[in-house]
Design an enzyme around this catalytic site. Sequence first.
Site, PDB file in Angstrom:
ATOM      1  N   ASP A  20      28.581  41.680  42.479  1.00 16.29           N
ATOM      2  CA  ASP A  20      28.294  40.250  42.353  1.00 16.29           C
ATOM      3  C   ASP A  20      26.830  40.007  42.004  1.00 16.29           C
ATOM      4  OD1 ASP A  20      28.891  37.574  42.369  1.00 16.29           O
ATOM      5  OD2 ASP A  20      28.875  37.359  44.548  1.00 16.29           O
ATOM      6  N   GLY A  23      25.410  36.534  37.122  1.00 16.26           N
ATOM      7  CA  GLY A  23      24.992  35.219  36.633  1.00 16.26           C
ATOM      8  C   GLY A  23      23.600  34.856  37.136  1.00 16.26           C
ATOM      9  N   ARG A  33      24.364  33.681  30.966  1.00 10.09           N
ATOM     10  CA  ARG A  33      25.133  34.471  31.940  1.00 10.09           C
ATOM     11  C   ARG A  33      25.725  35.739  31.311  1.00 10.09           C
ATOM     12  NH1 ARG A  33      26.728  32.204  36.697  1.00 10.09           N
ATOM     13  NH2 ARG A  33      28.607  33.477  36.716  1.00 10.09           N
ATOM     14  N   SER A  65      38.438  38.803  39.321  1.00 11.53           N
ATOM     15  CA  SER A  65      39.416  38.368  40.323  1.00 11.53           C
ATOM     16  C   SER A  65      40.422  37.393  39.727  1.00 11.53           C
ATOM     17  CB  SER A  65      38.684  37.693  41.497  1.00 11.53           C
ATOM     18  OG  SER A  65      38.200  36.419  41.110  1.00 11.53           O
ATOM     19  N   THR A  66      41.521  37.183  40.444  1.00  8.83           N
ATOM     20  CA  THR A  66      42.508  36.194  39.985  1.00  8.83           C
ATOM     21  C   THR A  66      41.825  34.820  39.888  1.00  8.83           C
ATOM     22  OG1 THR A  66      43.238  36.046  42.296  1.00  8.83           O
ATOM     23  CG2 THR A  66      44.632  37.295  40.824  1.00  8.83           C
ATOM     24  N   ASN A  68      38.714  34.289  39.116  1.00  9.33           N
ATOM     25  CA  ASN A  68      37.752  34.234  38.014  1.00  9.33           C
ATOM     26  C   ASN A  68      38.349  33.650  36.731  1.00  9.33           C
ATOM     27  OD1 ASN A  68      36.061  37.315  39.008  1.00  9.33           O
ATOM     28  ND2 ASN A  68      35.459  35.195  39.426  1.00  9.33           N
ATOM     29  N   ARG A  71      36.996  30.252  35.604  1.00  9.45           N
ATOM     30  CA  ARG A  71      35.666  30.044  35.019  1.00  9.45           C
ATOM     31  C   ARG A  71      35.804  29.450  33.622  1.00  9.45           C
ATOM     32  NH1 ARG A  71      31.455  34.717  37.031  1.00  9.45           N
ATOM     33  NH2 ARG A  71      32.014  34.543  39.231  1.00  9.45           N
ATOM     34  N   ARG A 194      30.893  37.707  51.922  1.00 10.56           N
ATOM     35  CA  ARG A 194      32.311  37.355  52.007  1.00 10.56           C
ATOM     36  C   ARG A 194      33.127  38.367  51.203  1.00 10.56           C
ATOM     37  NH1 ARG A 194      30.035  32.676  49.442  1.00 10.56           N
ATOM     38  NH2 ARG A 194      30.025  32.900  47.176  1.00 10.56           N
ATOM     39  N   SER A 196      36.039  37.504  49.318  1.00 13.99           N
ATOM     40  CA  SER A 196      36.559  36.935  48.065  1.00 13.99           C
ATOM     41  C   SER A 196      37.878  37.568  47.594  1.00 13.99           C
ATOM     42  CB  SER A 196      35.497  37.013  46.957  1.00 13.99           C
ATOM     43  OG  SER A 196      34.320  36.363  47.349  1.00 13.99           O
TER      44      SER A 196
HETATM   45  C1  IPE Z   1      33.963  38.193  43.392  1.00 13.79           C
HETATM   46  O1  IPE Z   1      32.841  37.550  42.904  1.00 13.79           O
HETATM   47  C2  IPE Z   1      34.746  38.780  42.255  1.00 13.79           C
HETATM   48  C3  IPE Z   1      34.082  39.849  41.513  1.00 13.79           C
HETATM   49  C4  IPE Z   1      32.939  40.391  41.792  1.00 13.79           C
HETATM   50  C5  IPE Z   1      34.819  40.339  40.378  1.00 13.79           C
HETATM   51  P1  IPE Z   1      32.806  35.956  42.711  1.00 13.79           P
HETATM   52  O2  IPE Z   1      31.452  35.627  42.241  1.00 13.79           O
HETATM   53  O3  IPE Z   1      33.935  35.546  41.852  1.00 13.79           O
HETATM   54  O4  IPE Z   1      33.081  35.451  44.197  1.00 13.79           O
HETATM   55  P2  IPE Z   1      32.841  34.055  44.889  1.00 13.79           P
HETATM   56  O5  IPE Z   1      33.548  33.047  44.059  1.00 13.79           O
HETATM   57  O6  IPE Z   1      31.362  33.810  44.903  1.00 13.79           O
HETATM   58  O7  IPE Z   1      33.395  34.204  46.257  1.00 13.79           O
HETATM   59  C1  IPE Z   2      29.906  39.040  39.165  1.00 14.97           C
HETATM   60  O1  IPE Z   2      28.812  38.232  38.887  1.00 14.97           O
HETATM   61  C2  IPE Z   2      30.804  39.233  37.973  1.00 14.97           C
HETATM   62  C3  IPE Z   2      32.106  38.572  38.092  1.00 14.97           C
HETATM   63  C4  IPE Z   2      32.516  37.865  39.093  1.00 14.97           C
HETATM   64  C5  IPE Z   2      33.015  38.735  36.975  1.00 14.97           C
HETATM   65  P1  IPE Z   2      28.900  36.651  38.882  1.00 14.97           P
HETATM   66  O2  IPE Z   2      29.230  36.208  37.496  1.00 14.97           O
HETATM   67  O3  IPE Z   2      29.811  36.171  39.944  1.00 14.97           O
HETATM   68  O4  IPE Z   2      27.396  36.275  39.212  1.00 14.97           O
HETATM   69  P2  IPE Z   2      26.901  35.071  40.120  1.00 14.97           P
HETATM   70  O5  IPE Z   2      27.598  35.167  41.430  1.00 14.97           O
HETATM   71  O6  IPE Z   2      27.241  33.813  39.387  1.00 14.97           O
HETATM   72  O7  IPE Z   2      25.431  35.303  40.232  1.00 14.97           O
HETATM   73 MG    MG Z   3      29.512  35.657  41.875  1.00 18.80          MG
END
Ligand code: IPE
Ligand code: IPE
Ligand code: MG
Length: 245
Positions: A20, A23, A33, A65-66, A68, A71, A194, A196
Amino acid sequence: MFKEKLNPDSLPKHISIIMDGNGRWAKQKGFLRALGHEEGTIAVRDVVEGCAEIGVENLTLYAFSTENWNRPKIEVDTLMRLLVSSLKKEIKTLVKNNIKLQAIGNLGNLPKKAQKELTEVIEKTKENERMTLTLALSYGSREELIQVVKQISEKVKNNELMPDAIDESIINQHLYTQNLPDVDLLIRTSGEQRISNFLLWQIAYAELYFTNILWPDFRKENLYEAIYNYQTRERRFGKTSEQIS
Ligand code: IPE
Ligand code: IPE
Ligand code: MG
Protein backbone atom coordinates in the site's frame (compact mmCIF):
# COMPACT_ATOMS: atom_id res chain seq x y z
CA MET A 1 22.15 -5.06 8.07
CA PHE A 2 19.26 -7.26 9.11
CA LYS A 3 19.97 -10.03 6.62
CA GLU A 4 22.95 -11.36 8.58
CA LYS A 5 20.98 -11.29 11.82
CA LEU A 6 18.23 -13.60 10.59
CA ASN A 7 17.91 -17.10 11.98
CA PRO A 8 17.61 -19.36 8.92
CA ASP A 9 15.89 -22.05 11.01
CA SER A 10 12.88 -19.96 11.93
CA LEU A 11 11.99 -18.16 8.75
CA PRO A 12 8.30 -17.58 8.15
CA LYS A 13 7.08 -20.28 5.74
CA HIS A 14 4.52 -17.93 4.27
CA ILE A 15 4.79 -14.14 4.07
CA SER A 16 1.97 -12.04 2.69
CA ILE A 17 2.18 -8.35 1.93
CA ILE A 18 -0.45 -5.63 1.52
CA MET A 19 1.49 -3.37 -0.84
CA ASP A 20 0.00 0.00 0.00
CA GLY A 21 0.99 3.64 -0.51
CA ASN A 22 1.73 3.95 -4.23
CA GLY A 23 -0.68 6.86 -4.62
CA ARG A 24 0.69 8.79 -1.64
CA TRP A 25 4.26 8.20 -2.80
CA ALA A 26 3.42 9.80 -6.15
CA LYS A 27 1.46 12.64 -4.58
CA GLN A 28 4.34 13.54 -2.25
CA LYS A 29 6.57 13.92 -5.27
CA GLY A 30 4.00 15.81 -7.34
CA PHE A 31 3.60 12.93 -9.79
CA LEU A 32 0.48 11.23 -11.14
CA ARG A 33 -0.72 8.17 -9.19
CA ALA A 34 0.16 5.98 -12.17
CA LEU A 35 3.83 6.70 -11.59
CA GLY A 36 3.53 5.45 -8.04
CA HIS A 37 2.14 2.17 -9.31
CA GLU A 38 4.93 1.89 -11.85
CA GLU A 39 7.55 2.54 -9.19
CA GLY A 40 5.81 -0.06 -7.02
CA THR A 41 6.78 -2.77 -9.51
CA ILE A 42 10.46 -2.13 -8.70
CA ALA A 43 9.72 -2.85 -5.06
CA VAL A 44 7.91 -6.04 -6.08
CA ARG A 45 10.95 -7.32 -7.95
CA ASP A 46 13.31 -6.48 -5.10
CA VAL A 47 11.16 -8.15 -2.46
CA VAL A 48 10.51 -11.26 -4.57
CA GLU A 49 14.26 -11.69 -5.06
CA GLY A 50 14.88 -10.89 -1.42
CA CYS A 51 12.56 -13.68 -0.31
CA ALA A 52 14.04 -16.21 -2.71
CA GLU A 53 17.60 -15.31 -1.59
CA ILE A 54 17.03 -16.22 2.03
CA GLY A 55 14.81 -19.24 1.43
CA VAL A 56 11.26 -18.05 2.10
CA GLU A 57 9.07 -20.67 0.45
CA ASN A 58 5.82 -18.77 -0.05
CA LEU A 59 5.19 -15.12 -0.77
CA THR A 60 1.70 -13.76 -1.43
CA LEU A 61 1.26 -10.21 -2.70
CA TYR A 62 -1.99 -8.25 -2.59
CA ALA A 63 -1.92 -6.50 -5.94
CA PHE A 64 -5.58 -5.66 -6.60
CA SER A 65 -8.64 -6.11 -4.41
CA THR A 66 -12.27 -6.71 -5.34
CA GLU A 67 -12.90 -3.23 -3.91
CA ASN A 68 -10.22 -1.66 -6.11
CA TRP A 69 -12.57 -2.07 -9.10
CA ASN A 70 -14.40 0.95 -7.65
CA ARG A 71 -11.46 3.26 -8.39
CA PRO A 72 -11.63 5.68 -11.34
CA LYS A 73 -11.59 3.75 -14.62
CA ILE A 74 -8.39 5.42 -15.76
CA GLU A 75 -6.55 4.13 -12.67
CA VAL A 76 -7.96 0.61 -13.02
CA ASP A 77 -6.89 0.60 -16.69
CA THR A 78 -3.40 1.73 -15.74
CA LEU A 79 -3.09 -1.01 -13.13
CA MET A 80 -4.23 -3.68 -15.59
CA ARG A 81 -1.82 -2.44 -18.26
CA LEU A 82 0.96 -2.45 -15.69
CA LEU A 83 0.08 -6.01 -14.73
CA VAL A 84 0.47 -7.15 -18.34
CA SER A 85 3.76 -5.29 -18.91
CA SER A 86 5.23 -6.49 -15.58
CA LEU A 87 4.36 -10.09 -16.33
CA LYS A 88 6.05 -9.79 -19.72
CA LYS A 89 9.10 -8.21 -18.16
CA GLU A 90 9.43 -10.25 -14.96
CA ILE A 91 9.08 -13.72 -16.44
CA LYS A 92 12.91 -13.60 -16.76
CA THR A 93 13.34 -12.88 -13.04
CA LEU A 94 11.00 -15.75 -12.15
CA VAL A 95 12.75 -18.25 -14.39
CA LYS A 96 16.22 -17.14 -13.27
CA ASN A 97 15.27 -17.51 -9.61
CA ASN A 98 13.34 -20.79 -10.06
CA ILE A 99 10.10 -19.19 -8.80
CA LYS A 100 6.65 -20.53 -9.53
CA LEU A 101 3.90 -17.97 -10.14
CA GLN A 102 0.26 -18.52 -9.29
CA ALA A 103 -2.71 -16.19 -8.93
CA ILE A 104 -5.68 -16.12 -6.58
CA GLY A 105 -8.88 -14.12 -6.82
CA ASN A 106 -11.75 -13.72 -9.23
CA LEU A 107 -9.41 -13.96 -12.21
CA GLY A 108 -12.27 -14.14 -14.71
CA ASN A 109 -12.92 -10.44 -14.02
CA LEU A 110 -9.49 -9.43 -15.29
CA PRO A 111 -9.17 -8.12 -18.86
CA LYS A 112 -8.62 -10.94 -21.39
CA LYS A 113 -5.10 -9.74 -22.14
CA ALA A 114 -4.12 -9.94 -18.48
CA GLN A 115 -5.66 -13.40 -18.17
CA LYS A 116 -3.73 -14.60 -21.20
CA GLU A 117 -0.41 -13.21 -19.97
CA LEU A 118 -1.00 -14.67 -16.51
CA THR A 119 -1.81 -18.11 -17.88
CA GLU A 120 1.35 -18.01 -19.94
CA VAL A 121 3.65 -17.10 -17.04
CA ILE A 122 1.94 -19.62 -14.76
CA GLU A 123 2.44 -22.33 -17.38
CA LYS A 124 6.09 -21.42 -17.96
CA THR A 125 6.97 -21.45 -14.26
CA LYS A 126 4.82 -24.32 -13.01
CA GLU A 127 7.74 -26.71 -12.49
CA ASN A 128 9.79 -24.19 -10.48
CA GLU A 129 10.20 -25.12 -6.85
CA ARG A 130 12.41 -22.69 -4.98
CA MET A 131 9.52 -20.42 -4.05
CA THR A 132 5.83 -19.98 -4.81
CA LEU A 133 4.85 -16.40 -5.59
CA THR A 134 1.11 -15.87 -5.38
CA LEU A 135 -0.46 -12.73 -6.79
CA ALA A 136 -3.82 -11.77 -5.30
CA LEU A 137 -5.67 -10.15 -8.19
CA SER A 138 -9.29 -9.08 -8.05
CA TYR A 139 -9.05 -10.80 -4.69
CA GLY A 140 -11.42 -10.40 -1.76
CA SER A 141 -11.40 -12.67 1.24
CA ARG A 142 -15.15 -12.51 1.72
CA GLU A 143 -15.72 -13.45 -1.89
CA GLU A 144 -13.27 -16.33 -1.45
CA LEU A 145 -15.17 -17.55 1.61
CA ILE A 146 -18.50 -17.27 -0.20
CA GLN A 147 -17.24 -19.56 -2.96
CA VAL A 148 -15.97 -21.99 -0.29
CA VAL A 149 -19.43 -22.13 1.26
CA LYS A 150 -21.04 -22.60 -2.15
CA GLN A 151 -18.73 -25.47 -3.13
CA ILE A 152 -19.18 -27.22 0.19
CA SER A 153 -22.97 -26.78 0.11
CA GLU A 154 -23.05 -28.31 -3.34
CA LYS A 155 -21.13 -31.35 -2.07
CA VAL A 156 -23.44 -31.71 0.90
CA LYS A 157 -26.46 -31.46 -1.37
CA ASN A 158 -25.06 -34.21 -3.60
CA ASN A 159 -24.34 -36.41 -0.58
CA GLU A 160 -20.60 -36.27 -1.27
CA LEU A 161 -19.96 -34.73 2.14
CA MET A 162 -21.70 -34.96 5.52
CA PRO A 163 -22.14 -31.66 7.41
CA ASP A 164 -20.48 -33.29 10.42
CA ALA A 165 -17.35 -33.95 8.41
CA ILE A 166 -16.76 -30.24 7.77
CA ASP A 167 -13.66 -29.17 9.65
CA GLU A 168 -10.75 -26.76 9.20
CA SER A 169 -9.02 -28.98 6.71
CA ILE A 170 -12.14 -29.19 4.53
CA ILE A 171 -12.36 -25.40 4.51
CA ASN A 172 -8.65 -25.14 3.68
CA GLN A 173 -9.08 -27.51 0.74
CA HIS A 174 -11.67 -25.21 -0.81
CA LEU A 175 -9.81 -21.93 -0.44
CA TYR A 176 -7.89 -20.39 -3.35
CA THR A 177 -4.82 -20.88 -1.13
CA GLN A 178 -5.35 -24.63 -0.76
CA ASN A 179 -1.72 -25.41 -1.65
CA LEU A 180 -0.26 -22.85 0.78
CA PRO A 181 0.42 -23.05 4.51
CA ASP A 182 -1.20 -20.50 6.85
CA VAL A 183 0.33 -17.03 6.74
CA ASP A 184 3.09 -16.62 9.37
CA LEU A 185 3.89 -12.98 8.76
CA LEU A 186 1.62 -10.31 7.29
CA ILE A 187 3.25 -7.02 6.33
CA ARG A 188 1.40 -3.82 5.42
CA THR A 189 3.21 -0.74 4.19
CA SER A 190 2.13 2.93 4.18
CA GLY A 191 1.11 3.24 7.83
CA GLU A 192 -2.43 1.94 7.48
CA GLN A 193 -3.24 -0.64 10.12
CA ARG A 194 -6.04 -2.66 8.61
CA ILE A 195 -6.54 -5.87 6.69
CA SER A 196 -8.73 -4.59 3.83
CA ASN A 197 -10.37 -7.95 3.06
CA PHE A 198 -7.11 -9.90 2.64
CA LEU A 199 -6.79 -13.59 3.61
CA LEU A 200 -9.07 -13.34 6.64
CA TRP A 201 -9.11 -17.07 7.34
CA GLN A 202 -5.45 -17.64 6.51
CA ILE A 203 -4.09 -14.95 8.87
CA ALA A 204 -5.86 -16.30 11.96
CA TYR A 205 -2.50 -16.69 13.76
CA ALA A 206 -0.23 -14.55 11.59
CA GLU A 207 2.13 -12.03 13.17
CA LEU A 208 1.22 -8.56 11.92
CA TYR A 209 3.85 -6.02 10.96
CA PHE A 210 2.99 -2.47 9.99
CA THR A 211 5.49 0.02 8.62
CA ASN A 212 5.14 3.65 7.54
CA ILE A 213 7.31 3.09 4.48
CA LEU A 214 5.34 3.62 1.28
CA TRP A 215 5.36 0.60 -1.00
CA PRO A 216 7.50 2.11 -3.83
CA ASP A 217 10.26 2.74 -1.24
CA PHE A 218 10.13 -0.76 0.28
CA ARG A 219 13.23 -2.89 -0.37
CA LYS A 220 14.79 -6.23 0.66
CA GLU A 221 16.41 -4.69 3.70
CA ASN A 222 12.99 -3.49 4.94
CA LEU A 223 11.67 -7.00 4.40
CA TYR A 224 14.58 -8.46 6.36
CA GLU A 225 13.88 -6.02 9.17
CA ALA A 226 10.27 -7.22 9.27
CA ILE A 227 11.42 -10.86 9.39
CA TYR A 228 13.94 -10.01 12.09
CA ASN A 229 11.16 -8.41 14.12
CA TYR A 230 8.99 -11.50 13.52
CA GLN A 231 11.78 -13.70 14.89
CA THR A 232 11.84 -11.76 18.16
CA ARG A 233 8.20 -12.59 18.86
CA GLU A 234 6.88 -15.50 20.84
CA ARG A 235 4.12 -17.29 18.95
CA ARG A 236 2.01 -18.90 21.61
CA PHE A 237 -1.01 -20.14 19.65
CA GLY A 238 -3.16 -19.88 22.74
CA LYS A 239 -0.73 -21.68 25.05
CA THR A 240 1.25 -20.20 27.92
CA SER A 241 4.78 -18.97 27.55
CA GLU A 242 6.02 -21.85 29.74
CA GLN A 243 4.46 -24.41 27.47
CA ILE A 244 6.28 -22.96 24.49
CA SER A 245 9.81 -22.83 25.90
C1 IPE B 1 -5.46 -2.75 -0.18
O1 IPE B 1 -5.11 -1.43 -0.38
C2 IPE B 1 -5.42 -3.49 -1.49
C3 IPE B 1 -4.11 -3.62 -2.11
C4 IPE B 1 -2.97 -3.24 -1.60
C5 IPE B 1 -4.11 -4.25 -3.40
P1 IPE B 1 -6.21 -0.27 -0.50
O2 IPE B 1 -5.47 0.99 -0.63
O3 IPE B 1 -7.17 -0.62 -1.57
O4 IPE B 1 -6.95 -0.40 0.91
P2 IPE B 1 -7.89 0.60 1.69
O5 IPE B 1 -8.99 0.95 0.77
O6 IPE B 1 -7.07 1.80 2.05
O7 IPE B 1 -8.33 -0.15 2.89
C1 IPE C 1 -1.56 0.31 -3.42
O1 IPE C 1 -1.37 1.69 -3.41
C2 IPE C 1 -1.88 -0.22 -4.79
C3 IPE C 1 -3.26 -0.70 -4.94
C4 IPE C 1 -4.17 -0.69 -4.03
C5 IPE C 1 -3.61 -1.24 -6.24
P1 IPE C 1 -2.58 2.71 -3.37
O2 IPE C 1 -2.95 3.05 -4.78
O3 IPE C 1 -3.68 2.20 -2.52
O4 IPE C 1 -1.87 3.96 -2.70
P2 IPE C 1 -2.52 4.96 -1.65
O5 IPE C 1 -3.09 4.16 -0.54
O6 IPE C 1 -3.57 5.73 -2.39
O7 IPE C 1 -1.37 5.81 -1.22
MG1 MG D 1 -4.09 2.40 -0.56
